[in-house]
Design an enzyme around this catalytic site. Structure first.
Site, PDB file in Angstrom:
ATOM      1  N   SER D  55       0.849  -1.192   0.000  1.00  0.00           N
ATOM      2  CA  SER D  55       0.000   0.000   0.000  1.00  0.00           C
ATOM      3  C   SER D  55       0.886   1.244   0.000  1.00  0.00           C
ATOM      4  O   SER D  55       1.871   1.313   0.746  1.00  0.00           O
ATOM      5  CB  SER D  55      -0.928  -0.002   1.212  1.00  0.00           C
ATOM      6  OG  SER D  55      -1.819   1.091   1.137  1.00  0.00           O
ATOM      7  N   GLU D  56       0.536   2.219  -0.840  1.00  0.00           N
ATOM      8  CA  GLU D  56       1.358   3.422  -1.012  1.00  0.00           C
ATOM      9  C   GLU D  56       1.706   4.108   0.307  1.00  0.00           C
ATOM     10  O   GLU D  56       2.749   4.741   0.430  1.00  0.00           O
ATOM     11  CB  GLU D  56       0.625   4.474  -1.869  1.00  0.00           C
ATOM     12  CG  GLU D  56       0.386   4.107  -3.298  1.00  0.00           C
ATOM     13  CD  GLU D  56      -0.992   3.504  -3.484  1.00  0.00           C
ATOM     14  OE1 GLU D  56      -1.264   2.449  -2.860  1.00  0.00           O
ATOM     15  OE2 GLU D  56      -1.768   4.075  -4.267  1.00  0.00           O
ATOM     16  N   ASN D  57       0.780   4.023   1.270  1.00  0.00           N
ATOM     17  CA  ASN D  57       1.000   4.751   2.520  1.00  0.00           C
ATOM     18  C   ASN D  57       1.884   3.996   3.501  1.00  0.00           C
ATOM     19  O   ASN D  57       1.869   4.303   4.694  1.00  0.00           O
ATOM     20  CB  ASN D  57      -0.339   5.144   3.162  1.00  0.00           C
ATOM     21  CG  ASN D  57      -1.234   3.957   3.441  1.00  0.00           C
ATOM     22  OD1 ASN D  57      -1.284   3.014   2.640  1.00  0.00           O
ATOM     23  ND2 ASN D  57      -1.924   3.983   4.559  1.00  0.00           N
ATOM     24  N   SER D  97       8.191   4.104   0.488  1.00  0.00           N
ATOM     25  CA  SER D  97       7.137   3.367  -0.201  1.00  0.00           C
ATOM     26  C   SER D  97       7.184   3.630  -1.706  1.00  0.00           C
ATOM     27  O   SER D  97       7.081   2.709  -2.521  1.00  0.00           O
ATOM     28  CB  SER D  97       5.779   3.783   0.362  1.00  0.00           C
ATOM     29  OG  SER D  97       4.756   3.029  -0.224  1.00  0.00           O
TER      30      SER D  97
END
Lengths: 220, 236, 236, 220
Positions: D55-57, D97
């Site tokens: 996940s990007e976060n 990330s």
């Protein structure tokens, strides 16, 4: 040197230069101490003054040199010497470490020098364009990144040549980088108008200091 | 099931070709993947380009040995001092050298791992290392253009590893290892401890398994001690 | 003795001027420095430039409130959706918007903190976000030049903090917080827990105290829950 | 649509598209699933196949949607939904990330689309140059960074306009990025010579599929 040339002053030894520099570091500063002479500064920071020591290889918060019992072989500084951590210390990788340096987050780095010019140019990584093996380490990053760049050095070379000069002859480490110089004879600021003497050892005259310096001196 | 652990060093190093570029982690004696380097030195490979902070220390160990055996054609590093095998090869003109400021070296490797092909830095501006190279003035200050570094192989030493290749490091053993793990097209890890998946807590993973291809268990013990305090309070 | 903890939010925010640029950490409801933002919204400051991933969510909380109170002249963000106060201000032409791809936003902030003034990225090449801007072909691929982002102020939410300003984060609460802490000229942290120096182990410090200027204790509790599994196994 | 126009095929529903895509993800891949339809893929990865979800976060190793009891309010994905972690998961910041994404370390990202062109151009972030509020999120970084970019989409818009086209009309997210497309009607590769149909739903003819596609189709 003959007896007739006995100096009317006593030069500071390495630990005295280190103590003089350490006295000027305010509480709360984040400081990187270069390999060699500057490393000695750590031993002279007053114990009641919190100064946080950084090492290029990923340490913030170094403590005193370890005893044989407390040595951790997995913990070395940039000079490849075993070190300790204080409470509040942290460990990180090289890119993060130089992000601190390049990003202007260190209040101070203290470096050695072959030459410092009156405009703050620093030459401290090689003494010729055809050195034995060129090696630069972190000096170029530190000298452009830290908010203050102090140099600790003997005022002259072993054979008496001035290291504080109008213009560096050796290859530069960084331009207009040095802000202050601690030598065995004096403390000098690099001001917009050149070297400004802050103090000097007892018994030394202005004329003597000028004679050992290859750039004009002014006095604070 | 994902399992990046391989059975031995030979399997860990399989497939490396002559002429490969190799990132080598470590700073001083700490975090050096010496078991991998020793085996690479015995492999007979030639014309390697090695990217590391130093050029080795002991002539019989690790990078010093790799250079001594004649495997290395070019070194890219910041501080190639203290290596007798490098000194000899350099003086004899048998090895090329590219000297890079340490922070620029770290950032070029991190950029390589992060897909940033080039960036600007103030380090080395106005020095002989910048001669003839492209600079750019941004907000009144001059910066040097630097290109990312990646390599065919990254050799890494870690403290703990799990079967996904998640890694932790010990003490100052992180140094270049995490960013080199990112920048290697084939990242090979020697780990002191292999732990079950989940033993490294999510917050504690320093290098994520997605950067790692192979892990070999090398319980190598401690690096040598270099300095301790004397009875007088100074250092030896 | 170094002690970055301040007694209250007013002291934490003291000295911020109209027109300041402000980095705001957080992603979704997690890691948002809402106590600081709420107080900033009540401060009457104007013409702020805010750099954040989103443009707030709830109109009465945090960034949404700051925008609703008319404090913000410009937003730099990747995804300004779901904020009724931003929507209203944008449609009324009361707020400027610079949309930046999320990864470019993160890298620009990290570059700002790391002293890298500009870098190249493949993201947004050939899109309307790259129109009229400088590109460069490196090894046959086209990249876009991007400049670093720094700001006068960074507002950060942390899980644990010690008196040196060392920080950890909880869960996905890291997000933009650590890189914004690096890129703020004055970095202000609201921390759920204040712990003694040394309680955060050296390996566990995520943001080093040297990036932090002020810490205020805000035991704010958990962010709201957005989605849980239904009895049928899907999500609500 | 009148009774006389009853379709001789049944379109895949959202979960069927997700299952079809999930079946093609090899064990060991690192995968980012975009907001919306692509998120459903996670529910259809065979339980005996280890696929690591990003996940990007700042999450690697997401697990199933939590129950009310196991929900951790401090853990959300890029769609701002609460998620769980599996054993081996890790947490990191946004720059790290996107270093994974931009650096080519993800094997796959799965995205939604407004349009995909036969050369792989993707338009998925805005449907006009004067959208309500422009918002791009991580789609531009993901689509240029991941080694494989798959699109999940309905084959046409709600009013029957083709989404697979010769050339995108909407603003681009990335050029020549998409490698494969999963629609409610077919699976297509983006090949050097354009769309290549891998399979399609039962009862659908090549002529029907071509009629719903605004670029020439070839067949594997």
């Amino acid at each position: 040197m003959t007896a007739g040339n006995a100096k009317p002053y006593r030069s500071r030894n390495k630990n005295e230069i280190a103590r003089r520099a350490a006295a000027d570091i305010p509480e709360g500063w984040y400081v990187n101490l270069g390999i060699g002479l500057p490393t000695l500064v750590a031993d002279h920071i007053p114990p009641d003054r919190e100064v946080v020591l950084h090492s290029e290889n990923g340490i913030l918060g170094m403590g005193p040199v370890p005893t044989a019992e407390e040595v951790d072989p997995w913990l070395i500084n940039a000079g490849k010497e075993n070190v300790t951590l204080v409470e509040g210390a942290s460990l990180f990788h090289h890119a993060d470490s130089f992000a601190m340096i390049r990003g202007g987050h260190l209040d101070l780095c203290v470096l050695g020098a072959y030459e410092v010019a009156q405009n703050g140019d620093l030459a401290n990584w090689t003494t010729s364009f055809n050195d034995r093996v060129p090696a630069v380490g972190g000096a170029m990053d530190l000298s452009v990144g830290a908010r203050n760049v102090w140099v600790m050095t003997s005022h002259t070379t072993k054979d008496g040549q001035p290291k504080l000069v109008e213009r560096c002859n050796y290859p530069l480490t960084a331009s207009s980088a040095v802000t202050r110089i601690y030598t065995d004879l004096a403390v000098l600021d690099v001001s917009p108008t050149g070297f400004l003497v802050i103090d000097m050892v007892e018994g030394l005259t202005r004329e003597m200091l000028q004679g050992l310096t290859a750039a004009p001196l002014r006095y604070a | 099931m994902i399992d990046k652990q391989v059975k031995d060093i030979a399997e860990a190093l399989s497939g490396i070709a002559n002429g490969a570029s190799v990132l080598v982690g470590g700073f001083g004696a700490v975090g050096q993947p010496n078991a991998l380097l020793d085996a690479l030195g015995d492999s007979g490979l030639t014309d390697l380009t090695v990217i590391a902070n130093n050029a080795g220390f002991e002539p019989d160990i690790g990078l010093g040995r790799l250079i001594g055996k004649g495997c290395v054609r070019k070194m890219i590093c910041s501080f190639p001092r203290g290596s007798s095998t490098f000194d000899a090869a350099y003086k004899a003109g048998r090895i090329e050298l590219e000297v890079v400021p340490q922070g620029t070296l770290a950032e070029r490797i991190r950029a390589g791992g992060a897909g940033v092909p080039a960036f600007y830095t103030p380090a080395a501006v106005g020095t002989q290392l910048a001669e003839g190279r492209e600079t750019r003035v941004i907000d009144g200050r001059e910066y040097l253009l630097e290109y990312a570094l990646t390599a065919d192989i990254a050799l890494v030493e870690a403290w703990r590893a799990d079967r996904w290749g998640n890694l932790t490091y010990r003490g100052s053993g992180r140094n270049f290892n995490p960013i080199m793990a990112m920048a290697g097209r084939l990242t090979i890890v020697q780990a002191q401890h292999i732990v079950p998946l989940g033993a490294i807590r999510p917050d504690d993973v320093v290098t994520q398994g997605l950067f790692v291809n192979r892990v070999v268990h090398v319980p190598g013990g401690d690096p040598p001690v270099s300095r301790v305090a004397t009875a007088e309070g100074g250092a030896k």
